[in-house]
Design a protein around this motif. Structure first.
Motif, PDB file in Angstrom:
ATOM      1  N   LEU A 273       0.825  -1.203   0.000  1.00 57.11           N
ATOM      2  CA  LEU A 273       0.000   0.000   0.000  1.00 57.11           C
ATOM      3  C   LEU A 273       0.862   1.257   0.000  1.00 57.11           C
ATOM      4  O   LEU A 273       0.567   2.227  -0.726  1.00 57.11           O
ATOM      5  N   LEU A 274       1.924   1.251   0.791  1.00 58.69           N
ATOM      6  CA  LEU A 274       2.807   2.421   0.829  1.00 58.69           C
ATOM      7  C   LEU A 274       3.497   2.634  -0.512  1.00 58.69           C
ATOM      8  O   LEU A 274       3.607   3.770  -1.003  1.00 58.69           O
ATOM      9  N   GLY A 275       3.963   1.536  -1.124  1.00 62.20           N
ATOM     10  CA  GLY A 275       4.594   1.657  -2.439  1.00 62.20           C
ATOM     11  C   GLY A 275       3.627   2.151  -3.500  1.00 62.20           C
ATOM     12  O   GLY A 275       3.987   2.986  -4.347  1.00 62.20           O
ATOM     13  N   LEU A 276       2.378   1.639  -3.466  1.00 59.90           N
ATOM     14  CA  LEU A 276       1.383   2.106  -4.436  1.00 59.90           C
ATOM     15  C   LEU A 276       1.040   3.573  -4.216  1.00 59.90           C
ATOM     16  O   LEU A 276       0.832   4.322  -5.188  1.00 59.90           O
ATOM     17  N   LEU A 277       0.996   3.988  -2.953  1.00 61.78           N
ATOM     18  CA  LEU A 277       0.704   5.400  -2.669  1.00 61.78           C
ATOM     19  C   LEU A 277       1.821   6.304  -3.194  1.00 61.78           C
ATOM     20  O   LEU A 277       1.555   7.330  -3.851  1.00 61.78           O
ATOM     21  N   ILE A 278       3.061   5.889  -2.919  1.00 56.80           N
ATOM     22  CA  ILE A 278       4.193   6.678  -3.436  1.00 56.80           C
ATOM     23  C   ILE A 278       4.179   6.679  -4.956  1.00 56.80           C
ATOM     24  O   ILE A 278       4.409   7.718  -5.605  1.00 56.80           O
ATOM     25  N   GLY A 279       3.910   5.539  -5.547  1.00 54.35           N
ATOM     26  CA  GLY A 279       3.880   5.467  -7.011  1.00 54.35           C
ATOM     27  C   GLY A 279       2.775   6.319  -7.602  1.00 54.35           C
ATOM     28  O   GLY A 279       2.962   6.947  -8.665  1.00 54.35           O
ATOM     29  N   ALA A 280       1.601   6.331  -6.944  1.00 48.48           N
ATOM     30  CA  ALA A 280       0.506   7.153  -7.461  1.00 48.48           C
ATOM     31  C   ALA A 280       0.865   8.632  -7.413  1.00 48.48           C
ATOM     32  O   ALA A 280       0.618   9.387  -8.373  1.00 48.48           O
ATOM     33  N   ALA A 403       5.298  -7.812  -4.828  1.00 48.28           N
ATOM     34  CA  ALA A 403       6.504  -7.449  -5.583  1.00 48.28           C
ATOM     35  C   ALA A 403       6.185  -7.157  -7.043  1.00 48.28           C
ATOM     36  O   ALA A 403       6.757  -6.227  -7.633  1.00 48.28           O
ATOM     37  N   MET A 404       5.278  -7.923  -7.647  1.00 43.38           N
ATOM     38  CA  MET A 404       5.020  -7.754  -9.088  1.00 43.38           C
ATOM     39  C   MET A 404       4.449  -6.381  -9.444  1.00 43.38           C
ATOM     40  O   MET A 404       4.970  -5.705 -10.338  1.00 43.38           O
ATOM     41  N   PRO A 405       3.389  -5.905  -8.788  1.00 45.11           N
ATOM     42  CA  PRO A 405       2.912  -4.557  -9.159  1.00 45.11           C
ATOM     43  C   PRO A 405       3.907  -3.455  -8.810  1.00 45.11           C
ATOM     44  O   PRO A 405       3.986  -2.441  -9.526  1.00 45.11           O
ATOM     45  N   LEU A 406       4.664  -3.632  -7.730  1.00 42.13           N
ATOM     46  CA  LEU A 406       5.650  -2.614  -7.380  1.00 42.13           C
ATOM     47  C   LEU A 406       6.760  -2.540  -8.429  1.00 42.13           C
ATOM     48  O   LEU A 406       7.207  -1.435  -8.798  1.00 42.13           O
ATOM     49  N   LEU A 407       7.215  -3.718  -8.898  1.00 40.15           N
ATOM     50  CA  LEU A 407       8.225  -3.703  -9.958  1.00 40.15           C
ATOM     51  C   LEU A 407       7.680  -3.084 -11.241  1.00 40.15           C
ATOM     52  O   LEU A 407       8.371  -2.313 -11.933  1.00 40.15           O
ATOM     53  N   LEU A 408       6.445  -3.438 -11.586  1.00 40.20           N
ATOM     54  CA  LEU A 408       5.829  -2.868 -12.785  1.00 40.20           C
ATOM     55  C   LEU A 408       5.668  -1.359 -12.638  1.00 40.20           C
ATOM     56  O   LEU A 408       5.966  -0.588 -13.582  1.00 40.20           O
ATOM     57  N   LEU A 409       5.245  -0.916 -11.468  1.00 42.08           N
ATOM     58  CA  LEU A 409       5.076   0.517 -11.236  1.00 42.08           C
ATOM     59  C   LEU A 409       6.425   1.230 -11.290  1.00 42.08           C
ATOM     60  O   LEU A 409       6.538   2.332 -11.865  1.00 42.08           O
ATOM     61  N   HIS A 410       7.455   0.608 -10.722  1.00 40.72           N
ATOM     62  CA  HIS A 410       8.786   1.221 -10.772  1.00 40.72           C
ATOM     63  C   HIS A 410       9.284   1.333 -12.207  1.00 40.72           C
ATOM     64  O   HIS A 410       9.889   2.359 -12.588  1.00 40.72           O
ATOM     65  N   ASN A 411       9.033   0.324 -12.995  1.00 42.06           N
ATOM     66  CA  ASN A 411       9.476   0.357 -14.394  1.00 42.06           C
ATOM     67  C   ASN A 411       8.755   1.455 -15.164  1.00 42.06           C
ATOM     68  O   ASN A 411       9.371   2.203 -15.956  1.00 42.06           O
TER      69      ASN A 411
END
Length: 444
Positions: A273-280, A403-411
Protein backbone atom coordinates in the motif's frame (compact mmCIF):
# COMPACT_ATOMS: atom_id res chain seq x y z
CA UNK A 1 8.05 -95.72 133.12
CA UNK A 2 9.35 -97.03 129.86
CA UNK A 3 6.53 -99.52 129.74
CA UNK A 4 4.02 -96.81 130.25
CA UNK A 5 5.51 -94.74 127.44
CA UNK A 6 5.52 -97.66 125.11
CA UNK A 7 1.94 -98.40 125.94
CA UNK A 8 0.96 -94.84 125.21
CA UNK A 9 2.79 -94.92 121.88
CA UNK A 10 1.06 -98.14 120.91
CA UNK A 11 -2.28 -96.66 121.85
CA UNK A 12 -1.55 -93.54 119.81
CA UNK A 13 -0.52 -95.58 116.78
CA UNK A 14 -3.65 -97.65 117.06
CA UNK A 15 -5.82 -94.55 117.19
CA UNK A 16 -4.06 -93.06 114.14
CA UNK A 17 -4.43 -96.26 112.19
CA UNK A 18 -8.12 -96.38 113.02
CA UNK A 19 -8.52 -92.78 111.82
CA UNK A 20 -6.64 -93.51 108.56
CA UNK A 21 -8.86 -96.54 107.86
CA UNK A 22 -11.97 -94.48 108.44
CA UNK A 23 -10.78 -91.68 106.05
CA UNK A 24 -9.83 -94.19 103.37
CA UNK A 25 -13.26 -95.77 103.57
CA UNK A 26 -14.89 -92.38 103.13
CA UNK A 27 -12.66 -91.55 100.11
CA UNK A 28 -13.44 -94.92 98.55
CA UNK A 29 -17.16 -94.40 99.03
CA UNK A 30 -17.04 -90.92 97.40
CA UNK A 31 -15.00 -92.25 94.51
CA UNK A 32 -17.46 -95.05 93.90
CA UNK A 33 -20.34 -92.59 93.95
CA UNK A 34 -18.60 -90.27 91.43
CA UNK A 35 -17.81 -93.24 89.21
CA UNK A 36 -21.44 -94.32 89.23
CA UNK A 37 -22.57 -90.78 88.37
CA UNK A 38 -20.05 -90.52 85.48
CA UNK A 39 -21.15 -93.94 84.17
CA UNK A 40 -24.73 -92.74 84.14
CA UNK A 41 -23.80 -89.57 82.22
CA UNK A 42 -21.79 -91.61 79.70
CA UNK A 43 -24.74 -93.87 79.13
CA UNK A 44 -26.95 -90.84 78.45
CA UNK A 45 -24.42 -89.37 75.98
CA UNK A 46 -24.05 -92.71 74.22
CA UNK A 47 -27.81 -92.85 73.87
CA UNK A 48 -27.84 -89.35 72.36
CA UNK A 49 -25.02 -90.29 69.96
CA UNK A 50 -26.90 -93.40 68.92
CA UNK A 51 -30.04 -91.42 68.21
CA UNK A 52 -28.03 -88.84 66.18
CA UNK A 53 -26.38 -91.63 64.21
CA UNK A 54 -29.77 -93.12 63.41
CA UNK A 55 -31.02 -89.76 62.17
CA UNK A 56 -27.90 -89.17 60.02
CA UNK A 57 -28.17 -92.66 58.55
CA UNK A 58 -31.77 -91.94 57.62
CA UNK A 59 -30.79 -88.60 56.01
CA UNK A 60 -27.96 -90.34 54.14
CA UNK A 61 -30.33 -92.90 52.75
CA UNK A 62 -32.76 -90.14 51.72
CA UNK A 63 -30.00 -88.17 49.98
CA UNK A 64 -28.70 -91.24 48.20
CA UNK A 65 -32.20 -91.95 47.03
CA UNK A 66 -32.56 -88.33 45.84
CA UNK A 67 -29.18 -88.50 44.04
CA UNK A 68 -30.27 -91.65 42.29
CA UNK A 69 -33.50 -89.95 41.21
CA UNK A 70 -31.65 -86.88 39.96
CA UNK A 71 -29.16 -89.02 38.10
CA UNK A 72 -32.00 -90.87 36.46
CA UNK A 73 -33.65 -87.54 35.56
CA UNK A 74 -30.34 -86.24 34.19
CA UNK A 75 -29.90 -89.33 32.07
CA UNK A 76 -33.44 -88.96 30.82
CA UNK A 77 -32.95 -85.26 29.99
CA UNK A 78 -29.63 -86.01 28.27
CA UNK A 79 -31.33 -88.60 26.13
CA UNK A 80 -34.15 -86.16 25.41
CA UNK A 81 -31.62 -83.41 24.49
CA UNK A 82 -29.79 -85.75 22.12
CA UNK A 83 -33.07 -86.74 20.55
CA UNK A 84 -34.09 -83.07 20.20
CA UNK A 85 -30.74 -82.24 18.61
CA UNK A 86 -31.24 -84.96 16.08
CA UNK A 87 -34.80 -83.85 15.42
CA UNK A 88 -33.68 -80.20 15.13
CA UNK A 89 -30.98 -81.14 12.63
CA UNK A 90 -33.56 -83.08 10.65
CA UNK A 91 -35.99 -80.15 10.82
CA UNK A 92 -33.31 -77.69 9.70
CA UNK A 93 -32.42 -79.95 6.82
CA UNK A 94 -36.06 -80.22 5.93
CA UNK A 95 -36.46 -76.44 6.25
CA UNK A 96 -33.46 -75.84 4.01
CA UNK A 97 -34.85 -78.23 1.42
CA UNK A 98 -38.31 -76.74 1.72
CA UNK A 99 -37.26 -73.10 1.51
CA UNK A 100 -34.90 -73.62 -1.41
CA UNK A 101 -34.33 -70.23 -3.02
CA UNK A 102 -36.19 -68.48 -0.19
CA UNK A 103 -32.94 -68.42 1.78
CA UNK A 104 -31.24 -66.52 -1.00
CA UNK A 105 -34.28 -64.26 -1.18
CA UNK A 106 -33.94 -63.54 2.53
CA UNK A 107 -30.30 -62.56 2.05
CA UNK A 108 -31.15 -60.29 -0.87
CA UNK A 109 -34.01 -58.71 1.07
CA UNK A 110 -31.78 -57.98 4.05
CA UNK A 111 -29.04 -56.56 1.82
CA UNK A 112 -31.47 -54.29 -0.03
CA UNK A 113 -33.11 -53.26 3.25
CA UNK A 114 -29.74 -52.40 4.79
CA UNK A 115 -28.74 -50.32 1.77
CA UNK A 116 -32.12 -48.60 1.88
CA UNK A 117 -31.68 -48.01 5.62
CA UNK A 118 -28.38 -46.21 5.08
CA UNK A 119 -29.88 -44.25 2.18
CA UNK A 120 -32.92 -43.13 4.16
CA UNK A 121 -30.84 -42.01 7.13
CA UNK A 122 -28.71 -39.80 4.89
CA UNK A 123 -31.15 -38.65 2.20
CA UNK A 124 -33.44 -35.65 2.53
CA UNK A 125 -36.10 -37.69 0.74
CA UNK A 126 -36.81 -39.52 4.02
CA UNK A 127 -37.96 -36.38 5.85
CA UNK A 128 -41.24 -37.16 7.62
CA UNK A 129 -41.05 -40.92 6.90
CA UNK A 130 -40.43 -42.20 10.41
CA UNK A 131 -42.80 -45.16 9.99
CA UNK A 132 -41.07 -46.30 6.81
CA UNK A 133 -37.68 -46.05 8.52
CA UNK A 134 -38.97 -48.16 11.45
CA UNK A 135 -40.24 -50.80 8.99
CA UNK A 136 -36.86 -51.03 7.27
CA UNK A 137 -35.12 -51.25 10.66
CA UNK A 138 -37.34 -54.21 11.61
CA UNK A 139 -36.48 -56.03 8.36
CA UNK A 140 -32.76 -55.48 8.88
CA UNK A 141 -32.88 -56.65 12.51
CA UNK A 142 -35.08 -59.72 11.78
CA UNK A 143 -33.59 -63.20 12.23
CA UNK A 144 -36.34 -65.04 10.38
CA UNK A 145 -37.73 -64.97 6.88
CA UNK A 146 -39.57 -61.73 6.11
CA UNK A 147 -43.30 -61.92 6.01
CA UNK A 148 -45.39 -61.01 3.02
CA UNK A 149 -46.40 -57.79 4.77
CA UNK A 150 -42.76 -56.82 5.28
CA UNK A 151 -41.90 -57.61 1.66
CA UNK A 152 -44.81 -55.47 0.49
CA UNK A 153 -43.71 -52.68 2.82
CA UNK A 154 -40.14 -52.85 1.48
CA UNK A 155 -41.43 -52.60 -2.08
CA UNK A 156 -43.65 -49.67 -1.14
CA UNK A 157 -40.78 -47.77 0.53
CA UNK A 158 -38.51 -48.37 -2.45
CA UNK A 159 -41.17 -47.08 -4.82
CA UNK A 160 -41.76 -44.00 -2.69
CA UNK A 161 -38.04 -43.28 -2.52
CA UNK A 162 -37.72 -43.50 -6.30
CA UNK A 163 -40.78 -41.33 -6.76
CA UNK A 164 -39.67 -38.72 -4.20
CA UNK A 165 -36.20 -38.48 -5.73
CA UNK A 166 -37.74 -36.91 -8.84
CA UNK A 167 -40.00 -34.38 -7.16
CA UNK A 168 -39.48 -31.08 -5.37
CA UNK A 169 -41.82 -30.34 -2.51
CA UNK A 170 -42.15 -28.09 0.50
CA UNK A 171 -41.34 -29.71 3.85
CA UNK A 172 -41.04 -28.62 7.47
CA UNK A 173 -37.70 -29.43 9.11
CA UNK A 174 -36.08 -28.93 12.51
CA UNK A 175 -33.54 -26.14 11.94
CA UNK A 176 -30.57 -25.51 14.24
CA UNK A 177 -29.22 -21.97 13.98
CA UNK A 178 -25.77 -20.69 14.80
CA UNK A 179 -26.92 -19.97 18.37
CA UNK A 180 -27.97 -23.61 18.85
CA UNK A 181 -31.71 -22.85 19.05
CA UNK A 182 -34.03 -25.42 17.43
CA UNK A 183 -36.91 -24.06 15.35
CA UNK A 184 -39.27 -25.51 12.77
CA UNK A 185 -38.77 -23.85 9.37
CA UNK A 186 -40.20 -24.38 5.93
CA UNK A 187 -37.77 -25.61 3.28
CA UNK A 188 -37.82 -26.81 -0.29
CA UNK A 189 -36.71 -30.40 -0.86
CA UNK A 190 -35.05 -30.98 -4.26
CA UNK A 191 -35.64 -34.69 -4.71
CA UNK A 192 -33.00 -36.55 -2.76
CA UNK A 193 -30.18 -34.14 -3.63
CA UNK A 194 -30.60 -31.08 -1.49
CA UNK A 195 -32.61 -28.87 0.81
CA UNK A 196 -33.20 -25.16 0.18
CA UNK A 197 -33.90 -22.61 2.91
CA UNK A 198 -34.40 -18.87 2.89
CA UNK A 199 -30.62 -18.27 2.88
CA UNK A 200 -29.55 -21.01 0.46
CA UNK A 201 -28.68 -24.68 0.82
CA UNK A 202 -29.26 -26.43 4.15
CA UNK A 203 -27.12 -29.24 5.52
CA UNK A 204 -29.23 -32.24 6.52
CA UNK A 205 -28.17 -34.54 9.38
CA UNK A 206 -30.05 -37.82 9.07
CA UNK A 207 -28.95 -39.09 12.49
CA UNK A 208 -30.36 -36.17 14.49
CA UNK A 209 -33.01 -35.30 11.86
CA UNK A 210 -31.96 -31.63 11.92
CA UNK A 211 -30.95 -29.06 9.30
CA UNK A 212 -28.30 -26.35 9.59
CA UNK A 213 -26.50 -23.80 7.40
CA UNK A 214 -23.36 -24.55 5.43
CA UNK A 215 -20.28 -22.49 6.27
CA UNK A 216 -20.25 -20.98 2.79
CA UNK A 217 -22.79 -20.86 0.01
CA UNK A 218 -21.84 -21.09 -3.69
CA UNK A 219 -22.07 -18.03 -5.89
CA UNK A 220 -25.64 -17.22 -6.94
CA UNK A 221 -26.93 -19.93 -4.64
CA UNK A 222 -30.70 -20.51 -5.00
CA UNK A 223 -33.12 -19.98 -2.14
CA UNK A 224 -36.52 -21.37 -1.31
CA UNK A 225 -38.25 -18.23 -2.54
CA UNK A 226 -36.28 -18.10 -5.79
CA UNK A 227 -37.36 -21.58 -6.90
CA UNK A 228 -41.01 -20.71 -6.29
CA UNK A 229 -41.05 -17.97 -8.92
CA UNK A 230 -42.32 -18.54 -12.43
CA UNK A 231 -39.16 -17.19 -14.08
CA UNK A 232 -36.92 -19.84 -12.60
CA UNK A 233 -33.32 -19.54 -13.73
CA UNK A 234 -30.98 -22.56 -13.99
CA UNK A 235 -28.94 -23.15 -10.85
CA UNK A 236 -26.30 -25.62 -9.74
CA UNK A 237 -27.22 -28.68 -7.65
CA UNK A 238 -24.72 -30.63 -5.59
CA UNK A 239 -25.11 -34.15 -6.98
CA UNK A 240 -22.88 -35.49 -4.18
CA UNK A 241 -25.61 -34.61 -1.65
CA UNK A 242 -23.62 -32.07 0.30
CA UNK A 243 -20.06 -33.32 -0.06
CA UNK A 244 -19.03 -30.57 -2.47
CA UNK A 245 -20.78 -27.93 -0.37
CA UNK A 246 -18.86 -29.17 2.68
CA UNK A 247 -15.60 -28.87 0.75
CA UNK A 248 -16.64 -25.39 -0.35
CA UNK A 249 -16.98 -24.47 3.32
CA UNK A 250 -13.44 -25.68 3.97
CA UNK A 251 -12.08 -23.46 1.19
CA UNK A 252 -10.91 -20.18 2.79
CA UNK A 253 -11.92 -16.86 1.34
CA UNK A 254 -9.69 -13.93 0.44
CA UNK A 255 -9.90 -12.36 3.90
CA UNK A 256 -9.25 -15.73 5.56
CA UNK A 257 -6.23 -16.30 3.34
CA UNK A 258 -4.89 -12.88 4.25
CA UNK A 259 -5.44 -13.61 7.96
CA UNK A 260 -3.40 -16.81 7.59
CA UNK A 261 -0.40 -14.65 6.68
CA UNK A 262 -0.20 -13.33 10.23
CA UNK A 263 1.99 -10.37 11.17
CA UNK A 264 4.36 -10.92 8.22
CA UNK A 265 1.45 -10.78 5.79
CA UNK A 266 0.27 -7.49 7.28
CA UNK A 267 3.76 -6.01 6.93
CA UNK A 268 3.86 -7.09 3.27
CA UNK A 269 0.43 -5.56 2.67
CA UNK A 270 1.63 -2.35 4.34
CA UNK A 271 4.66 -2.21 2.03
CA UNK A 272 2.41 -2.76 -0.99
CA UNK A 273 0.00 0.00 0.00
CA UNK A 274 2.81 2.42 0.83
CA UNK A 275 4.59 1.66 -2.44
CA UNK A 276 1.38 2.11 -4.44
CA UNK A 277 0.70 5.40 -2.67
CA UNK A 278 4.19 6.68 -3.44
CA UNK A 279 3.88 5.47 -7.01
CA UNK A 280 0.51 7.15 -7.46
CA UNK A 281 1.86 10.46 -6.17
CA UNK A 282 4.96 10.26 -8.33
CA UNK A 283 2.95 9.13 -11.35
CA UNK A 284 0.60 12.09 -11.09
CA UNK A 285 3.59 14.39 -10.63
CA UNK A 286 5.39 12.98 -13.70
CA UNK A 287 2.26 13.23 -15.86
CA UNK A 288 1.81 16.83 -14.82
CA UNK A 289 5.49 17.49 -15.54
CA UNK A 290 5.20 15.97 -19.03
CA UNK A 291 2.19 18.18 -19.77
CA UNK A 292 4.07 21.29 -18.61
CA UNK A 293 7.12 20.37 -20.72
CA UNK A 294 4.97 19.94 -23.82
CA UNK A 295 3.58 23.40 -23.26
CA UNK A 296 7.10 24.75 -22.56
CA UNK A 297 8.43 23.36 -25.84
CA UNK A 298 5.90 25.49 -27.66
CA UNK A 299 7.04 28.63 -25.78
CA UNK A 300 10.83 28.36 -25.30
CA UNK A 301 11.20 32.14 -24.82
CA UNK A 302 8.97 32.14 -21.74
CA UNK A 303 10.50 29.80 -19.12
CA UNK A 304 7.93 28.45 -16.66
CA UNK A 305 8.02 26.56 -13.35
CA UNK A 306 8.91 23.15 -14.78
CA UNK A 307 12.17 21.22 -15.29
CA UNK A 308 12.65 22.40 -18.86
CA UNK A 309 11.66 25.97 -17.98
CA UNK A 310 14.23 26.06 -15.18
CA UNK A 311 16.95 24.85 -17.58
CA UNK A 312 15.95 27.52 -20.12
CA UNK A 313 15.98 30.10 -17.36
CA UNK A 314 19.61 29.19 -16.54
CA UNK A 315 20.53 29.70 -20.21
CA UNK A 316 18.85 33.08 -20.41
CA UNK A 317 20.36 34.33 -17.15
CA UNK A 318 23.95 33.34 -18.06
CA UNK A 319 24.30 34.67 -21.61
CA UNK A 320 27.73 36.16 -20.86
CA UNK A 321 29.29 32.78 -20.12
CA UNK A 322 31.41 30.98 -22.63
CA UNK A 323 30.48 27.61 -24.08
CA UNK A 324 32.38 25.51 -21.54
CA UNK A 325 30.99 27.35 -18.53
CA UNK A 326 27.45 27.32 -19.95
CA UNK A 327 27.69 23.59 -20.59
CA UNK A 328 28.68 22.94 -16.97
CA UNK A 329 25.89 25.14 -15.62
CA UNK A 330 23.30 23.41 -17.81
CA UNK A 331 24.63 19.99 -16.84
CA UNK A 332 24.30 20.91 -13.19
CA UNK A 333 20.73 22.06 -13.70
CA UNK A 334 19.84 18.88 -15.65
CA UNK A 335 21.28 16.65 -12.91
CA UNK A 336 19.25 18.50 -10.27
CA UNK A 337 16.08 18.03 -12.30
CA UNK A 338 16.80 14.32 -12.81
CA UNK A 339 17.13 13.84 -9.07
CA UNK A 340 13.78 15.51 -8.56
CA UNK A 341 12.20 13.36 -11.26
CA UNK A 342 13.52 10.11 -9.73
CA UNK A 343 12.53 11.04 -6.20
CA UNK A 344 10.77 8.10 -4.46
CA UNK A 345 11.47 5.57 -7.23
CA UNK A 346 14.31 3.92 -5.32
CA UNK A 347 11.99 3.43 -2.33
CA UNK A 348 9.44 1.63 -4.56
CA UNK A 349 12.20 -0.62 -5.84
CA UNK A 350 13.31 -1.35 -2.28
CA UNK A 351 9.75 -2.34 -1.31
CA UNK A 352 9.56 -4.63 -4.35
CA UNK A 353 12.76 -6.38 -3.25
CA UNK A 354 11.73 -6.64 0.44
CA UNK A 355 8.26 -8.11 -0.21
CA UNK A 356 9.35 -11.59 -1.46
CA UNK A 357 12.08 -11.75 1.17
CA UNK A 358 9.51 -11.12 3.91
CA UNK A 359 7.28 -13.75 2.28
CA UNK A 360 10.09 -16.27 2.46
CA UNK A 361 10.69 -15.34 6.09
CA UNK A 362 7.03 -15.98 6.90
CA UNK A 363 7.13 -19.32 5.07
CA UNK A 364 10.20 -20.52 6.96
CA UNK A 365 8.66 -19.39 10.27
CA UNK A 366 5.41 -21.19 9.48
CA UNK A 367 7.24 -24.39 8.54
CA UNK A 368 9.18 -24.28 11.81
CA UNK A 369 5.94 -23.90 13.78
CA UNK A 370 4.33 -26.76 11.83
CA UNK A 371 7.17 -29.17 12.54
CA UNK A 372 7.26 -28.10 16.17
CA UNK A 373 3.57 -28.98 16.47
CA UNK A 374 4.17 -32.38 14.86
CA UNK A 375 7.11 -32.98 17.23
CA UNK A 376 5.08 -32.07 20.31
CA UNK A 377 1.88 -33.96 19.52
CA UNK A 378 3.25 -36.66 17.23
CA UNK A 379 0.53 -36.06 14.64
CA UNK A 380 1.50 -37.60 11.31
CA UNK A 381 -1.81 -36.81 9.61
CA UNK A 382 -0.96 -35.52 6.09
CA UNK A 383 -3.98 -33.21 6.19
CA UNK A 384 -2.63 -31.43 9.27
CA UNK A 385 0.79 -31.04 7.66
CA UNK A 386 -0.74 -29.83 4.39
CA UNK A 387 -2.83 -27.26 6.25
CA UNK A 388 0.18 -25.91 8.11
CA UNK A 389 2.33 -25.80 4.97
CA UNK A 390 -0.41 -24.04 3.00
CA UNK A 391 -0.69 -21.42 5.75
CA UNK A 392 3.07 -20.97 5.68
CA UNK A 393 3.08 -20.50 1.90
CA UNK A 394 0.50 -17.72 2.09
CA UNK A 395 3.20 -15.24 3.02
CA UNK A 396 5.23 -16.22 -0.04
CA UNK A 397 2.18 -15.64 -2.24
CA UNK A 398 1.59 -12.27 -0.61
CA UNK A 399 5.24 -11.33 -1.13
CA UNK A 400 5.09 -12.19 -4.82
CA UNK A 401 1.76 -10.43 -5.26
CA UNK A 402 3.21 -7.30 -3.66
CA UNK A 403 6.50 -7.45 -5.58
CA UNK A 404 5.02 -7.75 -9.09
CA UNK A 405 2.91 -4.56 -9.16
CA UNK A 406 5.65 -2.61 -7.38
CA UNK A 407 8.23 -3.70 -9.96
CA UNK A 408 5.83 -2.87 -12.79
CA UNK A 409 5.08 0.52 -11.24
CA UNK A 410 8.79 1.22 -10.77
CA UNK A 411 9.48 0.36 -14.39
CA UNK A 412 6.67 2.62 -15.66
CA UNK A 413 7.70 5.56 -13.50
CA UNK A 414 11.37 5.08 -14.36
CA UNK A 415 10.50 5.12 -18.07
CA UNK A 416 8.52 8.34 -17.64
CA UNK A 417 11.33 9.98 -15.68
CA UNK A 418 13.85 8.80 -18.25
CA UNK A 419 11.78 10.24 -21.13
CA UNK A 420 11.56 13.60 -19.39
CA UNK A 421 15.31 13.55 -18.70
CA UNK A 422 16.04 12.84 -22.38
CA UNK A 423 13.94 15.82 -23.44
CA UNK A 424 15.71 18.09 -20.97
CA UNK A 425 19.16 16.83 -22.01
CA UNK A 426 18.37 17.34 -25.69
CA UNK A 427 17.22 20.87 -25.07
CA UNK A 428 20.33 21.56 -22.99
CA UNK A 429 22.63 20.22 -25.70
CA UNK A 430 20.75 22.34 -28.25
CA UNK A 431 21.28 25.45 -26.14
CA UNK A 432 25.00 24.73 -25.83
CA UNK A 433 25.25 24.22 -29.60
CA UNK A 434 23.37 27.48 -30.22
CA UNK A 435 25.74 29.41 -27.93
CA UNK A 436 28.78 27.86 -29.70
CA UNK A 437 27.44 28.96 -33.10
CA UNK A 438 26.87 32.50 -31.83
CA UNK A 439 30.40 32.78 -30.49
CA UNK A 440 31.86 31.36 -33.72
CA UNK A 441 29.98 33.96 -35.78
CA UNK A 442 31.10 36.75 -33.44
CA UNK A 443 34.71 35.63 -33.71
CA UNK A 444 34.50 35.60 -37.51
Amino acid sequence: MNKLTSLLCLTLVAVMCASSVSAADKLLDSTKAAYKEQRQKDRLREADFHQTEVKLQAQKKALQKQIAALQAESDRLSDTFSQNEERLAEKEKALYLATGSLGELFGVVRQVAKELQVEMKQSVASIGQEQQIALIDDIVAAKTLPSALQLHGLWTVLSEQIKDSGHAETVTVNYVGGDGVHTDVTAKRLGSLGLLGDNGYLKWDGVTQTASDYRRQPEQAPTRSSVLTENLQPFAIDASRGTLLEQLGNKPGLSERFAQGGAVGKVIAGLLLLGLLIGAVRGVSLLRTQALIRVQLKKPQQPGNNPLGRVLKVYQEDKALNVEALELRLLESVVDEQQLLEKGLSLIKLFAALAPMLGLLGTVTGMIETFQTITQFGNADPRVMAGGISMALVTTVLGLIAAMPLLLLHNILSSQASNISVVIEKQGIGLVAERAEQQAKAAA
